[in-house]
Design a protein around this motif. Sequence first.
Motif, mmCIF file in Angstrom:
data_model
loop_
_atom_site.group_PDB
_atom_site.id
_atom_site.type_symbol
_atom_site.label_atom_id
_atom_site.label_comp_id
_atom_site.label_asym_id
_atom_site.label_seq_id
_atom_site.Cartn_x
_atom_site.Cartn_y
_atom_site.Cartn_z
ATOM 1 N N THR A 168 0.838 -1.195 0.000
ATOM 2 C CA THR A 168 0.000 0.000 0.000
ATOM 3 C C THR A 168 0.876 1.250 0.000
ATOM 4 O O THR A 168 1.831 1.354 0.777
ATOM 5 C CB THR A 168 -0.909 0.028 1.239
ATOM 6 N N TYR A 169 0.553 2.210 -0.866
ATOM 7 C CA TYR A 169 1.230 3.509 -0.881
ATOM 8 C C TYR A 169 0.332 4.521 -0.169
ATOM 9 O O TYR A 169 -0.757 4.838 -0.652
ATOM 10 C CB TYR A 169 1.504 3.972 -2.316
ATOM 11 N N VAL A 170 0.788 5.012 0.979
ATOM 12 C CA VAL A 170 -0.039 5.939 1.753
ATOM 13 C C VAL A 170 -0.177 7.271 1.022
ATOM 14 O O VAL A 170 -1.226 7.921 1.091
ATOM 15 C CB VAL A 170 0.538 6.135 3.169
ATOM 16 N N ARG A 171 0.857 7.693 0.286
ATOM 17 C CA ARG A 171 0.717 8.961 -0.447
ATOM 18 C C ARG A 171 -0.289 8.822 -1.578
ATOM 19 O O ARG A 171 -1.010 9.780 -1.896
ATOM 20 C CB ARG A 171 2.070 9.461 -0.955
ATOM 21 N N THR A 172 -0.360 7.640 -2.183
ATOM 22 C CA THR A 172 -1.397 7.413 -3.190
ATOM 23 C C THR A 172 -2.777 7.408 -2.541
ATOM 24 O O THR A 172 -3.748 7.937 -3.103
ATOM 25 C CB THR A 172 -1.145 6.088 -3.926
ATOM 26 N N LEU A 173 -2.870 6.824 -1.352
ATOM 27 C CA LEU A 173 -4.131 6.846 -0.612
ATOM 28 C C LEU A 173 -4.567 8.285 -0.348
ATOM 29 O O LEU A 173 -5.745 8.631 -0.533
ATOM 30 C CB LEU A 173 -3.966 6.082 0.708
ATOM 31 N N ALA A 174 -3.615 9.126 0.074
ATOM 32 C CA ALA A 174 -3.932 10.535 0.329
ATOM 33 C C ALA A 174 -4.395 11.226 -0.950
ATOM 34 O O ALA A 174 -5.376 11.990 -0.947
ATOM 35 C CB ALA A 174 -2.715 11.244 0.914
ATOM 36 N N GLU A 175 -3.694 10.973 -2.054
ATOM 37 C CA GLU A 175 -4.085 11.579 -3.330
ATOM 38 C C GLU A 175 -5.490 11.151 -3.742
ATOM 39 O O GLU A 175 -6.305 11.970 -4.199
ATOM 40 C CB GLU A 175 -3.094 11.180 -4.426
ATOM 41 N N ASP A 176 -5.789 9.862 -3.578
ATOM 42 C CA ASP A 176 -7.090 9.344 -3.992
ATOM 43 C C ASP A 176 -8.218 9.892 -3.121
ATOM 44 O O ASP A 176 -9.318 10.184 -3.605
ATOM 45 C CB ASP A 176 -7.083 7.812 -3.955
ATOM 46 N N ILE A 177 -7.944 10.040 -1.822
ATOM 47 C CA ILE A 177 -8.944 10.651 -0.935
ATOM 48 C C ILE A 177 -9.184 12.103 -1.352
ATOM 49 O O ILE A 177 -10.324 12.579 -1.397
ATOM 50 C CB ILE A 177 -8.491 10.566 0.537
ATOM 51 N N GLY A 178 -8.101 12.808 -1.678
ATOM 52 C CA GLY A 178 -8.234 14.190 -2.140
ATOM 53 C C GLY A 178 -9.073 14.306 -3.395
ATOM 54 O O GLY A 178 -9.902 15.220 -3.539
ATOM 55 N N GLU A 179 -8.875 13.365 -4.329
ATOM 56 C CA GLU A 179 -9.680 13.374 -5.551
ATOM 57 C C GLU A 179 -11.145 13.092 -5.248
ATOM 58 O O GLU A 179 -12.050 13.675 -5.854
ATOM 59 C CB GLU A 179 -9.130 12.351 -6.549
ATOM 60 N N ALA A 180 -11.390 12.175 -4.300
ATOM 61 C CA ALA A 180 -12.769 11.871 -3.917
ATOM 62 C C ALA A 180 -13.454 13.089 -3.303
ATOM 63 O O ALA A 180 -14.678 13.239 -3.404
ATOM 64 C CB ALA A 180 -12.781 10.700 -2.933
ATOM 65 N N LEU A 181 -12.673 13.969 -2.688
ATOM 66 C CA LEU A 181 -13.213 15.194 -2.093
ATOM 67 C C LEU A 181 -13.298 16.330 -3.101
ATOM 68 O O LEU A 181 -13.777 17.418 -2.772
ATOM 69 C CB LEU A 181 -12.352 15.607 -0.891
ATOM 70 N N GLY A 182 -12.800 16.097 -4.311
ATOM 71 C CA GLY A 182 -12.916 17.075 -5.376
ATOM 72 C C GLY A 182 -11.898 18.195 -5.359
ATOM 73 O O GLY A 182 -12.046 19.178 -6.089
ATOM 74 N N CYS A 183 -10.842 18.026 -4.556
ATOM 75 C CA CYS A 183 -9.872 19.126 -4.466
ATOM 76 C C CYS A 183 -8.423 18.662 -4.604
ATOM 77 O O CYS A 183 -7.511 19.489 -4.674
ATOM 78 C CB CYS A 183 -10.041 19.874 -3.141
ATOM 79 N N GLY A 184 -8.183 17.356 -4.622
ATOM 80 C CA GLY A 184 -6.811 16.866 -4.672
ATOM 81 C C GLY A 184 -6.125 16.986 -3.327
ATOM 82 O O GLY A 184 -6.618 17.652 -2.408
ATOM 83 N N ALA A 185 -4.982 16.330 -3.184
ATOM 84 C CA ALA A 185 -4.236 16.381 -1.918
ATOM 85 C C ALA A 185 -2.834 15.843 -2.132
ATOM 86 O O ALA A 185 -2.553 15.188 -3.137
ATOM 87 C CB ALA A 185 -4.946 15.553 -0.843
ATOM 88 N N HIS A 186 -1.976 16.129 -1.181
ATOM 89 C CA HIS A 186 -0.655 15.500 -1.149
ATOM 90 C C HIS A 186 -0.269 15.265 0.299
ATOM 91 O O HIS A 186 -0.819 15.890 1.218
ATOM 92 C CB HIS A 186 0.407 16.342 -1.865
ATOM 93 N N LEU A 187 0.666 14.352 0.501
ATOM 94 C CA LEU A 187 1.097 13.968 1.848
ATOM 95 C C LEU A 187 2.152 14.948 2.352
ATOM 96 O O LEU A 187 3.119 15.232 1.652
ATOM 97 C CB LEU A 187 1.676 12.551 1.794
#
Length: 317
Positions: A184-203
């Motif tokens: 599991t890549y936690v930074r990918t998890l963070a990015e995917d959660i950000g996309e689900a929220l409609g704003c993107g994200a980074h770790l």
Amino acid sequence: MTASSGTPRPKLPRRALDGVLLLDKPVGLSSNDALIRAKRLFLAKKAGHTGTLDPLASGLLPLCFGEATKFSQDLLEADKTYEATMRLGIRTATGDAEGEVIATRDVHCDEADVRRALENFRGEIVQVPPMYSALKRDGKPLYEYARAGRVVEREGRRVTIHALELIACALPDVTFRVTCSKGTYVRTLAEDIGEALGCGAHLVALRRTGVGVLTLEHAVTLDALSDAPEATRDAWLQPVDALLSTFAAVHLNAVATKRFLHGQQLRLDELTLDDALTDTTEASRVRVYGDDGRLLGVANARDGVLAPERLVVTAAS
């Protein structure tokens, strides 16, 4: 070299050392550099780590010395637990704070939205590995393609998020705890959660708090090891079987110990078994101890037979 004679300073002799060091790795140091420093502090002949932590990450890095290196693969396969902070509204090239910003978006979600988004990332999910990773394509790590400005196609991989909980929500920063399967890549998890929220994200921060059953509770920092008297450092080492604590145990008498160390199979109905090892119709890996209580190695128990798998050399000496 010494200032007076210009002759090289003599190298201190390396020693055979068996055990596991639970290291609390600092931010800014690679896992390999941390290993080199620890190996030098213990004057150990042989050492290895059990899976890398990025320089950006801190936390639990189990290091194996001597015979413990034979069992490091078990920790590579183990579940991991992290505490992570992601920043919403900003995407980077690497998915973490080390990469250049490639997109920014307004953050319109609230804590309730974040909690709902996390629900969709529990259980088995599919992740597309990041370009900035050590996974190889045609014999070359993906990060080499990424540094050359190339994006190659990657297949999604199934991973399991065993637990995912919100720790703090001070938007645009969100801190969560995750226990996840190997790969599991936690930074990918963070990015995917950000996309689900409609704003993107980074770790922006990552700390590993658990590897399998091992935790930070008994971990030590490199600074603390460096400051400790040399004669006391070995006290920080866990025994080799700290890596095998989830395995059922088998205890042998003197005759069975000799046979096991010669690679011979043994009948389970003649041995002393843990209560956890009741059904041996299916293969089960066990830790095996000799008549003097020392760890002999790991074996497979199946169909009433104990078959040696990997021996600890020092136990046979």
